[in-house]
Design an enzyme around this catalytic site. Structure first.
Site, short mmCIF file in Angstrom:
data_model
loop_
_atom_site.label_atom_id
_atom_site.label_comp_id
_atom_site.label_asym_id
_atom_site.label_seq_id
_atom_site.Cartn_x
_atom_site.Cartn_y
_atom_site.Cartn_z
N GLY A 154 -22.47 79.28 -3.73
CA GLY A 154 -21.37 78.34 -3.69
C GLY A 154 -21.84 76.91 -3.88
N CYS A 155 -20.90 76.02 -4.17
CA CYS A 155 -21.26 74.63 -4.47
C CYS A 155 -21.75 73.89 -3.23
CB CYS A 155 -20.07 73.91 -5.10
SG CYS A 155 -18.52 74.06 -4.18
N TYR A 156 -21.00 73.98 -2.13
CA TYR A 156 -21.47 73.36 -0.89
C TYR A 156 -22.81 73.95 -0.46
CZ TYR A 156 -17.08 70.95 0.40
OH TYR A 156 -16.01 70.10 0.46
#
Length: 352
Positions: A154-156
């Protein structure tokens, strides 16, 4: 010397923000050709009718999602779909000889019970899931190179793990003291209609969401636990910012050795990422901004030590749609194919 034929690429879920980033980046990749774009609601439409600014460079229609057709056309398939859909497609594509890169959460977890407890739904692909490799090249480069199925982070999670990994791998912080304060642009919420993403709602406002319950939390904890060698818990709070793209994650942890200074941490981080072309450890006293990473596959890391509280502070800036999604999946593809890790990926941001 005869030039080799480009590797055919299929993208399922091409009409979302992740999908269009993939299309744009792969159009500039010297060793591949996008031959299939798939979607449900947009099937039959020219891709340029959804994204008119690409009319001059992408002459493909969105096709219905038929796995046999995808496998016949494509050697590599990117699945840019909502959570819970990729696992129903990946086994079939793998069986037909495709390499698969999943941008959803379906193949990020080594324990499917963890996935199910946070994302819900039943899973019947345990054997296939056990073969998936976590797609963070800075940690798992060799495993990615030999994989057929990648679960892209995921990006986070990407921004947070690149900040945290040296701390847990080297045992530098007291267990259970890691705190992640992260901020993202609105594109992280995808292209679907959402009241919180309306200009009137998001502009001139900053707010937290998913407090103590965000689904990226167990993903961060899984990798940190693997690095540390014991179960890790982190405190993760994301915030929505009034900007389109970018993530800034500020990570805090209490140092085991309060005698460590900033220059010590800089030496450790530079050594940890010495063979990682997409991670830039900033000089002493320089802290990252999201604009620096915008439009690139880079992660910028800034480092500070607060001797008043004995805490280390790591700041991590990425483009959520590039290093946090599409670009990182292409970075993984390059490794899977034995190509240069940087091939076809942007290194310079638009500035200002």
């Amino acid at each position: 010397m005869k030039k080799s034929a480009p590797v055919p690429i299929g993208i399922v879920g091409a009409s979302g923000y992740g999908g269009v980033q993939l299309v744009k980046l792969l159009q500039n990749h010297p060793k591949v050709e996008v031959v299939y774009l798939g979607g449900d609601s947009s099937a039959g439409k020219p891709f340029s009718s959804i994204y008119p600014h690409l009319e001059h460079s992408v002459d493909l229609k969105i096709e219905s999602i038929e796995l046999d057709k995808i496998a016949n056309k494509s050697q590599i398939v990117f699945l840019s779909l909502p959570n819970g859909l990729a696992w129903k497609m990946a086994p079939n594509l793998l069986e037909k000889g495709c390499k698969v890169l999943d941008l959803s959460a379906d193949y990020r977890f080594s324990n499917l019970e963890t996935y199910q407890s946070w994302y819900g739904g039943e899973r019947t692909d345990q054997k296939i899931a056990a073969t998936a490799v976590y797609g963070l090249p800075e940690l798992y480069r060799d495993r990615i190179a030999n994989a057929q199925l990648i679960g892209c982070p995921g990006c986070y999670v990407t921004a947070s793990l690149l900040a945290l990994s040296p701390l847990f791998k080297q045992g530098l912080i007291v267990p259970e003291t890691a705190i992640i304060d992260a901020k993202s642009g609105t594109s992280g919420g995808g292209r679907k209609a959402n009241i919180n993403m309306l200009l009137a709602e998001a502009d001139n406002s900053v707010g937290p969401y998913g407090v103590a319950s965000h689904r990226h939390t167990p993903e961060i904890e899984q990798i940190c636990s693997n690095l540390a060698g014991y179960d890790v818990k982190v405190q993760f709070t994301p915030h929505l910012m009034p900007m389109v793209r970018g993530i800034l994650a500020t990570v805090y942890g209490t140092l085991r050795d309060p005698g460590l200074v900033r220059e010590d941490l800089l030496t450790i981080y530079n050594a940890f990422y010495r063979n990682c072309p997409w991670v830039k450890v900033l000089p002493s006293g320089t802290y990252p901004q999201t604009k620096w990473a915008s439009g690139t596959n880079l992660c910028y890391l800034g480092i500070e030590v607060d001797h008043r509280t004995d805490r280390v502070i790591i700041m991590s800036a990425i483009d959520n749609l590039i290093k946090g999604q599409a670009g990182q999946s292409i970075q993984c593809m390059n490794l899977m194919m034995g190509w240069e890790e940087t091939l076809g990926l942007p290194q310079l941001s638009f500035y200002p």
